[in-house]
Design a protein around this motif. Structure first.
Motif, PDB file in Angstrom:
ATOM      1  N   GLU A 299       1.420   0.476   5.615  1.00 13.22           N
ATOM      2  CA  GLU A 299       2.577   1.312   5.282  1.00 13.22           C
ATOM      3  C   GLU A 299       2.507   1.896   3.879  1.00 13.22           C
ATOM      4  OE1 GLU A 299       5.750  -1.363   6.465  1.00 13.22           O
ATOM      5  OE2 GLU A 299       4.844  -1.441   8.459  1.00 13.22           O
ATOM      6  N   GLN A 300       1.586   1.362   3.070  1.00 12.18           N
ATOM      7  CA  GLN A 300       1.316   1.960   1.755  1.00 12.18           C
ATOM      8  C   GLN A 300       0.109   2.902   1.808  1.00 12.18           C
ATOM      9  OE1 GLN A 300       0.773  -1.517  -0.703  1.00 12.18           O
ATOM     10  NE2 GLN A 300       2.828  -2.268  -0.234  1.00 12.18           N
TER      11      GLN A 300
ATOM     12  N   GLU B  67      -2.978   2.206   2.396  1.00 10.15           N
ATOM     13  CA  GLU B  67      -4.104   1.594   1.704  1.00 10.15           C
ATOM     14  C   GLU B  67      -5.233   1.354   2.705  1.00 10.15           C
ATOM     15  OE1 GLU B  67      -4.727   0.953  -1.374  1.00 10.15           O
ATOM     16  OE2 GLU B  67      -2.795   1.470  -2.250  1.00 10.15           O
TER      17      GLU B  67
END
Length: 268
Positions: free
Chosen positions: A206-207, A209
């Motif tokens: 969700e980031q 990454e």
């Protein structure tokens, strides 16, 4: 061989067309709990699990059901999953013209296969695809949610997400193309440990990454590839369902496998 027959029908999902249609329709039909969550923006990608349907089918359906309202525009599907049986360099495509399931045949995107097979990081191998379940279990969902579409089935092995992103970026253009990434989360931890690990993994997803390892997600290459491209394009990502096999009637809580589904859409 022109058709890849189903390899795991009767194992990972039902071999009965009637039962399969009934089961999928039950899972894919919105009810009062989820009808308000259907995505309004164009959906560009999904992350969905690939275990047996008794474990992860409803999790996958949490993302797939959003496609039904947008089915008219989707004509091409790029499907990426990990190779569980064979290790090789790069990615593998089939030479077959169709993939089949108990629900019928899906035509392969031959034009895209012909473009990719000229690239060093691509091998063409029906053997690699023959028994692989990570792509096959997604097919009945796609057949139940979409109309006429072609399929580009891509298995990954020893290849970097950056290379895969370069391969599919030119193909994943336009509203008519959907990218589906097939991946489970952590494997064979206790229930509480899996919850902790999978929560951290989803936080990274969700980031945006693109650093997941195979220990965090068996289809980490596909997820990392998607995160690279989605961040570059400014897409938004929404988690649908996250559980593990210990949350199902079929699983225990001693050695569990994690599952999550996401939809990736254009920004509002």
């Amino acid at each position: 061989m022109n058709v890849r027959p189903p390899a795991v029908a009767g194992q990972f999902y039902s071999h009965s067309p009637d039962y399969l249609v009934s089961q999928l329709n039950r899972w894919l039909t919105p009810d009062e709990r989820n009808s308000a969550t259907l995505e309004q923006q164009p959906i560009r990608a999904l992350i969905v699990p690939h275990a047996g349907y008794i474990y992860s089918g409803e999790v996958a359906a949490g993302a797939y059901r959003c496609l039904r309202a947008q089915a008219d525009r989707i004509r091409r599907v790029i499907l990426i999953g990990p190779s569980h049986r064979y290790y090789f360099e790069g990615c593998a495509l089939p030479s077959t013209r169709f993939f089949s399931t108990p629900l019928g045949q899906i035509p392969i995107d031959i034009q895209s296969v012909d473009k990719l097979r000229q690239i060093d990081d691509i091998e063409v191998s029906d053997q690699v695809h023959a028994q692989e379940h990570s792509l096959e279990v997604q097919l009945p969902f796609l057949q139940s949610c979409l109309h006429d579409f072609t399929l580009l089935p891509l298995l990954t092995s020893n290849v970097s997400p950056a290379k895969v992103a370069r391969l599919i970026d030119p193909l994943w253009q336009g509203d008519d193309c959907l990218l589906v990434v097939s991946s489970d989360l952590s494997h064979f931890h206790t229930y509480s440990a899996a919850q902790r690990i999978d929560k951290h993994t989803c936080a990274l997803i969700e980031q945006f990454e693109p650093t997941l390892s195979p220990e965090q997600a068996c289809g980490s290459t596909g997820i990392n590839t998607l995160l690279l491209l989605a961040k570059q394009r400014g897409y938004q990502l929404k988690r649908q369902i996250m559980i593990n096999s210990g949350d199902t009637d079929a699983g225990d809580k001693e050695r569990v496998v994690g599952y999550v589904s996401y939809i990736v859409s254009e920004p509002q």
